[in-house]
Write a protein that holds these residues in place. Structure first.
Motif, mmCIF file in Angstrom:
data_model
loop_
_atom_site.group_PDB
_atom_site.id
_atom_site.type_symbol
_atom_site.label_atom_id
_atom_site.label_comp_id
_atom_site.label_asym_id
_atom_site.label_seq_id
_atom_site.Cartn_x
_atom_site.Cartn_y
_atom_site.Cartn_z
ATOM 1 N N PRO A 48 0.806 -1.225 0.000
ATOM 2 C CA PRO A 48 0.000 0.000 0.000
ATOM 3 C C PRO A 48 0.841 1.279 0.000
ATOM 4 O O PRO A 48 1.824 1.386 0.739
ATOM 5 C CB PRO A 48 -0.820 -0.130 1.289
ATOM 6 N N ARG A 50 0.366 5.232 0.684
ATOM 7 C CA ARG A 50 -0.618 6.134 1.300
ATOM 8 C C ARG A 50 -0.036 7.520 1.581
ATOM 9 O O ARG A 50 -0.522 8.230 2.464
ATOM 10 C CB ARG A 50 -1.157 5.506 2.591
ATOM 11 N N VAL A 136 -4.171 11.052 -2.342
ATOM 12 C CA VAL A 136 -4.180 9.706 -1.757
ATOM 13 C C VAL A 136 -5.599 9.263 -1.424
ATOM 14 O O VAL A 136 -6.033 8.176 -1.826
ATOM 15 C CB VAL A 136 -3.283 9.646 -0.511
ATOM 16 N N ASP A 137 -6.321 10.094 -0.690
ATOM 17 C CA ASP A 137 -7.688 9.723 -0.316
ATOM 18 C C ASP A 137 -8.566 9.573 -1.556
ATOM 19 O O ASP A 137 -9.439 8.698 -1.603
ATOM 20 C CB ASP A 137 -8.290 10.768 0.620
ATOM 21 N N TRP A 140 -7.657 6.144 -3.261
ATOM 22 C CA TRP A 140 -8.085 5.008 -2.448
ATOM 23 C C TRP A 140 -9.603 4.909 -2.322
ATOM 24 O O TRP A 140 -10.140 3.849 -1.978
ATOM 25 C CB TRP A 140 -7.439 5.065 -1.064
#
Length: 215
Positions: A48, A50, A136-137, A140
């Motif tokens: 991952p 992040r 990032v958010d 994802w």
């Protein structure tokens, strides 16, 4: 397929789709021979990501990879990092036409004007997206409910409903060179989906998905 054990007295079964390395671990064919690809598979692919810096770098490199092999990009990654200010979006966003010409003359990277321009465009889009929660958010948020469970490489899709949606979403935010196939490759690389083959030693190792393909 079968291989022989050290005594060469009995066959040792190897599951289809993977190769047993000299360390005894099972990997897909693409990660089984070249040391650089093997290390990337063992330590990076599917782990991952992040942080904004890492996400921007991966999006940039996936765009440069389009139409080429990942091995080519991986070998050039040190040169890419040097040429693109270590993929710091704040610095790349300030690049000018002079920088574009500098990059077009850099034999260490992929000299494609459209892809170079996209990296600069995407740095600026990354900065703009901070006002809405950040890159990032956003990326994802397209994580699917389940991930593929491939037995052989032929079972691995090249895009998904989510990668199509991510592509459209990023384009709407001003990003370039983020097609559905490229975005699916990104999702594989950063752990949003797990396409490690079921018999690979890396299957279910991301901390996001278990070996059965559930989060």
């Amino acid at each position: 397929m079968t291989t022989m054990n050290e005594d060469a007295t009995a066959p040792v079964s190897t599951p289809a789709g993977v190769v047993r390395g000299d360390d005894g671990l099972l990997r897909p064919t693409w990660a089984a021979t070249d040391p650089l690809m093997r290390d990337y598979y063992d330590t990076e692919w599917g782990v991952p990501v992040r942080d904004e810096h890492g996400m921007y770098e991966r999006i940039s490199l996936e765009a440069f990879q389009a139409g080429l092999s990942w091995a080519t990009i991986l070998k050039k990654r040190p040169a890419f990092r040097a040429a693109f200010a270590d993929f710091d979006p704040d610095r790349v966003a300030t690049f000018t036409d002079t920088d574009v010409e500098r990059l077009m003359n850099d034999a260490g990277i992929v000299r494609n004007r459209l892809k170079i321009a996209a990296a600069i465009t995407n740095a600026r889009a990354t900065i703009a997206l901070r006002a809405e929660g950040g890159l990032v958010d956003f990326v994802w948020s397209f994580q699917p409910a389940e991930t593929p469970v491939p037995v052989t490489y032929a079972d691995v899709p090249t895009q998904s409903v989510e990668s199509v949606a991510l592509s459209k979403g990023l384009r709407a935010k001003g990003f370039a060179f983020v097609g559905p196939t490229t975005m699916f490759a990104l999702m594989e690389a950063i752990g949003i989906v797990d396409t490690h083959l079921v018999d690979s030693h890396r299957r279910g190792s991301s901390g996001v998905w278990n070996s059965a393909g559930r989060s």
